[in-house]
Design a protein around this motif. Structure first.
Motif, PDB file in Angstrom:
ATOM      1  N   LEU A  58     -20.932  64.960 -42.777  1.00 38.81           N
ATOM      2  CA  LEU A  58     -20.640  63.581 -43.169  1.00 38.81           C
ATOM      3  C   LEU A  58     -20.014  62.815 -42.018  1.00 38.81           C
ATOM      4  CD1 LEU A  58     -19.210  64.051 -46.788  1.00 38.81           C
ATOM      5  CD2 LEU A  58     -21.242  62.738 -46.177  1.00 38.81           C
ATOM      6  N   ALA A  59     -19.081  63.453 -41.317  1.00 44.17           N
ATOM      7  CA  ALA A  59     -18.415  62.803 -40.188  1.00 44.17           C
ATOM      8  C   ALA A  59     -19.415  62.479 -39.084  1.00 44.17           C
ATOM      9  CB  ALA A  59     -17.299  63.693 -39.660  1.00 44.17           C
ATOM     10  N   LEU A  60     -20.317  63.427 -38.790  1.00 43.44           N
ATOM     11  CA  LEU A  60     -21.334  63.186 -37.764  1.00 43.44           C
ATOM     12  C   LEU A  60     -22.282  62.070 -38.176  1.00 43.44           C
ATOM     13  CD1 LEU A  60     -22.197  66.882 -36.831  1.00 43.44           C
ATOM     14  CD2 LEU A  60     -21.024  65.235 -35.367  1.00 43.44           C
ATOM     15  N   ASP A  61     -22.710  62.094 -39.431  1.00 43.94           N
ATOM     16  CA  ASP A  61     -23.647  61.072 -39.911  1.00 43.94           C
ATOM     17  C   ASP A  61     -23.018  59.686 -39.848  1.00 43.94           C
ATOM     18  OD1 ASP A  61     -25.511  63.017 -40.357  1.00 43.94           O
ATOM     19  OD2 ASP A  61     -25.201  63.116 -42.529  1.00 43.94           O
ATOM     20  N   ARG A  62     -21.773  59.581 -40.290  1.00 37.68           N
ATOM     21  CA  ARG A  62     -21.112  58.266 -40.293  1.00 37.68           C
ATOM     22  C   ARG A  62     -20.829  57.780 -38.881  1.00 37.68           C
ATOM     23  NH1 ARG A  62     -17.318  60.029 -45.412  1.00 37.68           N
ATOM     24  NH2 ARG A  62     -18.800  59.408 -47.036  1.00 37.68           N
ATOM     25  N   ALA A  63     -20.639  58.718 -37.966  1.00 37.00           N
ATOM     26  CA  ALA A  63     -20.443  58.327 -36.568  1.00 37.00           C
ATOM     27  C   ALA A  63     -21.763  57.952 -35.907  1.00 37.00           C
ATOM     28  CB  ALA A  63     -19.772  59.463 -35.798  1.00 37.00           C
ATOM     29  N   GLY A  64     -22.874  58.345 -36.535  1.00 36.94           N
ATOM     30  CA  GLY A  64     -24.185  58.039 -35.980  1.00 36.94           C
ATOM     31  C   GLY A  64     -24.507  58.833 -34.735  1.00 36.94           C
ATOM     32  N   ILE A  65     -24.035  60.073 -34.667  1.00 34.60           N
ATOM     33  CA  ILE A  65     -24.289  60.893 -33.490  1.00 34.60           C
ATOM     34  C   ILE A  65     -24.893  62.231 -33.908  1.00 34.60           C
ATOM     35  CG2 ILE A  65     -22.397  59.839 -32.204  1.00 34.60           C
ATOM     36  CD1 ILE A  65     -20.869  62.455 -32.614  1.00 34.60           C
ATOM     37  N   GLY A  66     -25.541  62.884 -32.985  1.00 38.90           N
ATOM     38  CA  GLY A  66     -26.099  64.202 -33.229  1.00 38.90           C
ATOM     39  C   GLY A  66     -25.123  65.295 -32.853  1.00 38.90           C
ATOM     40  N   ALA A  67     -25.355  66.483 -33.373  1.00 46.64           N
ATOM     41  CA  ALA A  67     -24.464  67.605 -33.102  1.00 46.64           C
ATOM     42  C   ALA A  67     -24.372  67.911 -31.615  1.00 46.64           C
ATOM     43  CB  ALA A  67     -24.948  68.840 -33.868  1.00 46.64           C
ATOM     44  N   ASP A  68     -25.453  67.669 -30.864  1.00 49.09           N
ATOM     45  CA  ASP A  68     -25.448  68.009 -29.446  1.00 49.09           C
ATOM     46  C   ASP A  68     -24.650  67.027 -28.607  1.00 49.09           C
ATOM     47  OD1 ASP A  68     -27.209  65.966 -29.931  1.00 49.09           O
ATOM     48  OD2 ASP A  68     -28.734  66.665 -28.522  1.00 49.09           O
ATOM     49  N   GLU A  69     -24.150  65.944 -29.211  1.00 48.71           N
ATOM     50  CA  GLU A  69     -23.352  64.965 -28.474  1.00 48.71           C
ATOM     51  C   GLU A  69     -21.862  65.288 -28.479  1.00 48.71           C
ATOM     52  OE1 GLU A  69     -24.485  60.690 -28.898  1.00 48.71           O
ATOM     53  OE2 GLU A  69     -25.736  61.467 -30.523  1.00 48.71           O
ATOM     54  N   VAL A  70     -21.442  66.261 -29.263  1.00 45.59           N
ATOM     55  CA  VAL A  70     -20.014  66.566 -29.396  1.00 45.59           C
ATOM     56  C   VAL A  70     -19.561  67.433 -28.226  1.00 45.59           C
ATOM     57  CG1 VAL A  70     -18.242  67.647 -30.842  1.00 45.59           C
ATOM     58  CG2 VAL A  70     -20.132  66.371 -31.898  1.00 45.59           C
ATOM     59  N   ASP A  71     -18.549  66.954 -27.497  1.00 45.71           N
ATOM     60  CA  ASP A  71     -18.014  67.680 -26.341  1.00 45.71           C
ATOM     61  C   ASP A  71     -17.155  68.868 -26.731  1.00 45.71           C
ATOM     62  OD1 ASP A  71     -18.804  66.710 -23.831  1.00 45.71           O
ATOM     63  OD2 ASP A  71     -17.560  64.936 -24.047  1.00 45.71           O
ATOM     64  N   VAL A  72     -16.373  68.708 -27.806  1.00 41.44           N
ATOM     65  CA  VAL A  72     -15.407  69.739 -28.167  1.00 41.44           C
ATOM     66  C   VAL A  72     -15.038  69.593 -29.637  1.00 41.44           C
ATOM     67  CG1 VAL A  72     -13.371  68.330 -27.540  1.00 41.44           C
ATOM     68  CG2 VAL A  72     -13.225  70.839 -27.443  1.00 41.44           C
ATOM     69  N   VAL A  73     -14.750  70.716 -30.273  1.00 37.93           N
ATOM     70  CA  VAL A  73     -14.225  70.742 -31.636  1.00 37.93           C
ATOM     71  C   VAL A  73     -12.819  71.311 -31.601  1.00 37.93           C
ATOM     72  CG1 VAL A  73     -14.428  71.814 -33.911  1.00 37.93           C
ATOM     73  CG2 VAL A  73     -16.464  70.940 -32.763  1.00 37.93           C
ATOM     74  N   LEU A  74     -11.885  70.632 -32.247  1.00 37.93           N
ATOM     75  CA  LEU A  74     -10.537  71.139 -32.432  1.00 37.93           C
ATOM     76  C   LEU A  74     -10.434  71.586 -33.883  1.00 37.93           C
ATOM     77  CD1 LEU A  74     -10.443  68.967 -30.050  1.00 37.93           C
ATOM     78  CD2 LEU A  74      -7.987  69.002 -30.394  1.00 37.93           C
ATOM     79  N   PRO A  75     -10.396  72.896 -34.139  1.00 35.78           N
ATOM     80  CA  PRO A  75     -10.528  73.421 -35.496  1.00 35.78           C
ATOM     81  C   PRO A  75      -9.200  73.510 -36.233  1.00 35.78           C
ATOM     82  CG  PRO A  75     -10.441  75.233 -33.964  1.00 35.78           C
ATOM     83  CD  PRO A  75     -10.342  73.968 -33.130  1.00 35.78           C
ATOM     84  N   ASP A  76      -9.288  73.843 -37.511  1.00 32.72           N
ATOM     85  CA  ASP A  76      -8.090  74.046 -38.323  1.00 32.72           C
ATOM     86  C   ASP A  76      -7.301  75.253 -37.842  1.00 32.72           C
ATOM     87  OD1 ASP A  76      -6.565  73.324 -40.828  1.00 32.72           O
ATOM     88  OD2 ASP A  76      -7.081  75.398 -41.296  1.00 32.72           O
ATOM     89  N   ALA A  77      -7.978  76.371 -37.533  1.00 35.21           N
ATOM     90  CA  ALA A  77      -7.364  77.536 -36.881  1.00 35.21           C
ATOM     91  C   ALA A  77      -6.160  78.073 -37.650  1.00 35.21           C
ATOM     92  CB  ALA A  77      -6.976  77.175 -35.445  1.00 35.21           C
ATOM     93  N   LEU A  78      -6.391  78.502 -38.891  1.00 36.54           N
ATOM     94  CA  LEU A  78      -5.292  78.956 -39.742  1.00 36.54           C
ATOM     95  C   LEU A  78      -4.668  80.254 -39.247  1.00 36.54           C
ATOM     96  CD1 LEU A  78      -3.652  78.381 -42.294  1.00 36.54           C
ATOM     97  CD2 LEU A  78      -5.364  79.683 -43.586  1.00 36.54           C
ATOM     98  N   GLY A  79      -5.446  81.134 -38.644  1.00 38.50           N
ATOM     99  CA  GLY A  79      -4.887  82.394 -38.187  1.00 38.50           C
ATOM    100  C   GLY A  79      -4.897  83.488 -39.228  1.00 38.50           C
ATOM    101  N   VAL A  80      -5.584  83.250 -40.343  1.00 34.24           N
ATOM    102  CA  VAL A  80      -5.813  84.262 -41.375  1.00 34.24           C
ATOM    103  C   VAL A  80      -7.299  84.597 -41.299  1.00 34.24           C
ATOM    104  CG1 VAL A  80      -5.746  84.764 -43.852  1.00 34.24           C
ATOM    105  CG2 VAL A  80      -3.962  83.342 -42.798  1.00 34.24           C
ATOM    106  N   LEU A  81      -7.627  85.853 -41.041  1.00 35.67           N
ATOM    107  CA  LEU A  81      -8.997  86.180 -40.655  1.00 35.67           C
ATOM    108  C   LEU A  81     -10.047  85.725 -41.657  1.00 35.67           C
ATOM    109  CD1 LEU A  81      -8.941  89.614 -38.800  1.00 35.67           C
ATOM    110  CD2 LEU A  81      -9.583  87.368 -37.930  1.00 35.67           C
TER     111      LEU A  81
END
Length: 416
Positions: free
Chosen positions: A284-307
């Motif tokens: 949804l975020a990508l669609d609303r931004a009007g960009i393709g997945a290959d345009e994203v430079d970096v993802v900053l994840p939630d990274a909970l630390g629970v496997l």
């Protein structure tokens, strides 16, 4: 009014430092800011480490009357907002009160204040609480206090979606701007460090009890043992593009797309989040931004630390991006997890990365756990398309993703 929302001010008050510059240096240097809890004696608890804002003096950001009425969580918000407004070149009191709004996220509220008052109620001879108990702990206290203090009388509100709230507040800020409010204060701070707050988090079974600060919080790592709590966060000045340009404001970047979904599943000892719903928020975020997945430079994840949660997050990212998965970078092992404050802090990291033309290396994992195979950024790298996605999940099923596009980098002699 263009309806486009840009960030013109960043205020950081976090374990990584006070001010955006201090935070960026911590992230860039990979400096760990986790240590023993000092806000209370944690000796009786299995988790004794956290990320605290060292050297923070609330009296430098609010007067004594305001401080006695509010919790440390709100004190941090006073400071972050003051820093954000100064960074944006805006006055601390608005000349146009109805043109400014406050939309922050909240998670645990003013639990330090509430704990003190309830201890006085049940442990002291007076059996009373102070006059401000009814408002200082309340999840909307920071929004209300900031609105009053800065005289921001536009459409104000609070987003309550646990750790996802730091992103949801920014999405709501964009909506407010599209509805005609030119300036919105958004983001969030947190202070989940009291005996009561720690006991509540321990009951969830997701906290790390490892005593070594270097090894206690290791998202996506084979040695992951849970997360460590943290306080602080980030507050932003989100401004309508035309308004920002008309006053010659410096622009960090534009908020271009967002998505929010819900698992409809209670967080329990065997749950791990729904990767399909999480991936849907990303799409949804990508669609609303009007960009393709290959345009994203970096993802900053939630990274909970629970496997089990890290694996479903990795699965969601693989589903959303397919074979065009971007690099992943997280700094949470350096600071701890400040719930909605950490999501806002990740947005600050992304915007500062583009400003300095450097994607920071991820603070781990050292040994990628099975099922968590992603392209973790191992070295600093220059961005290509200047697009980032920040992801966050809240307990009991909240999923959010935010896409932002960074402005052009500044030359070293132009940066302040």
């Amino acid at each position: 009014m263009t309806g486009r929302a840009v960030v013109t001010g960043i205020g950081v008050v976090a374990p990584s430092g006070i001010g955006a510059a201090a935070h960026w240096q911590t992230v860039l240097g990979g400096t760990r800011r986790i240590g023993p809890i000092t806000l209370f004696d944690p000796a009786g608890y299995p988790t004794r480490l956290a990320g605290e804002v060292t050297g923070f003096e609330a009296t430098g950001y609010a007067d004594s009357r305001q401080l006695v009425q509010t919790d440390r969580w709100t004190h941090l918000a006073f400071a972050a907002t003051r820093l954000a407004l100064a960074d944006a070149g805006l006055p601390q009191s608005s000349p146009d009160p109805y043109g400014y709004a406050v939309t922050l996220a909240s998670s645990s509220g003013g639990n330090l204040f509430g704990q003190r008052e309830l201890q006085r109620l049940w442990g002291g001879p007076s059996r009373t609480v102070g006059a401000y108990q009814s408002i200082a702990w309340f999840y909307a206290a920071s929004v209300g206090q900031l609105s009053i203090h800065h005289q921001f009388k536009g459409p104000c509100g609070v987003l309550v979606s646990e750790a996802a709230g730091g992103l949801d507040s920014l999405a709501h800020a964009v909506r407010s701007i599209r509805r005609g409010t030119p300036v919105v204060i958004a983001g969030g701070t947190e202070c989940p460090l009291s005996p009561y707050a720690l006991a509540c988090q321990l009951a969830g079974g997701l906290l790390s009890d490892v005593a070594d600060p270097e090894r206690a919080y290791r998202p996506f790592d084979a040695a992951a043992s849970g997360y460590l709590p943290a306080e602080g966060g980030a507050v932003f000045v989100v401004e309508e593009l035309g308004h920002a340009l008309s006053r010659g404001a410096r622009i960090y970047g534009e908020l271009t797309g967002w998505g929010a979904t819900h698992d409809a599943i209670h967080t329990g000892p065997d749950t791990a989040g729904n990767p399909a719903q999480y991936a849907r928020a990303m799409r949804l975020a990508l669609d609303r931004a009007g960009i393709g997945a290959d345009e994203v430079d970096v993802v900053l994840p939630d990274a909970l630390g629970v496997l089990r949660y890290d694996r479903t997050e990795a699965a969601a990212l693989r589903s959303a991006f397919g074979d065009r998965r971007p690099p992943v970078s997280t700094s949470k092992p350096l600071t701890g997890r400040a719930h909605q404050g950490s999501a806002a802090l990740d947005v600050a990291t992304a915007l500062l990365a583009f400003r300095h033309d450097t994607l920071p290396a991820s603070a781990g994992p050292d040994e990628v756990a099975a099922g968590c195979e992603l392209d973790f950024l191992r070295e600093h790298r220059r961005p290509r398309s200047r697009v980032a996605m920040v992801c966050a999940r809240g307990f009991d099923g909240y999923n959010s993703a935010l896409v932002l596009r960074g402005a052009a980098p500044v030359r070293e002699d132009e940066d302040e």
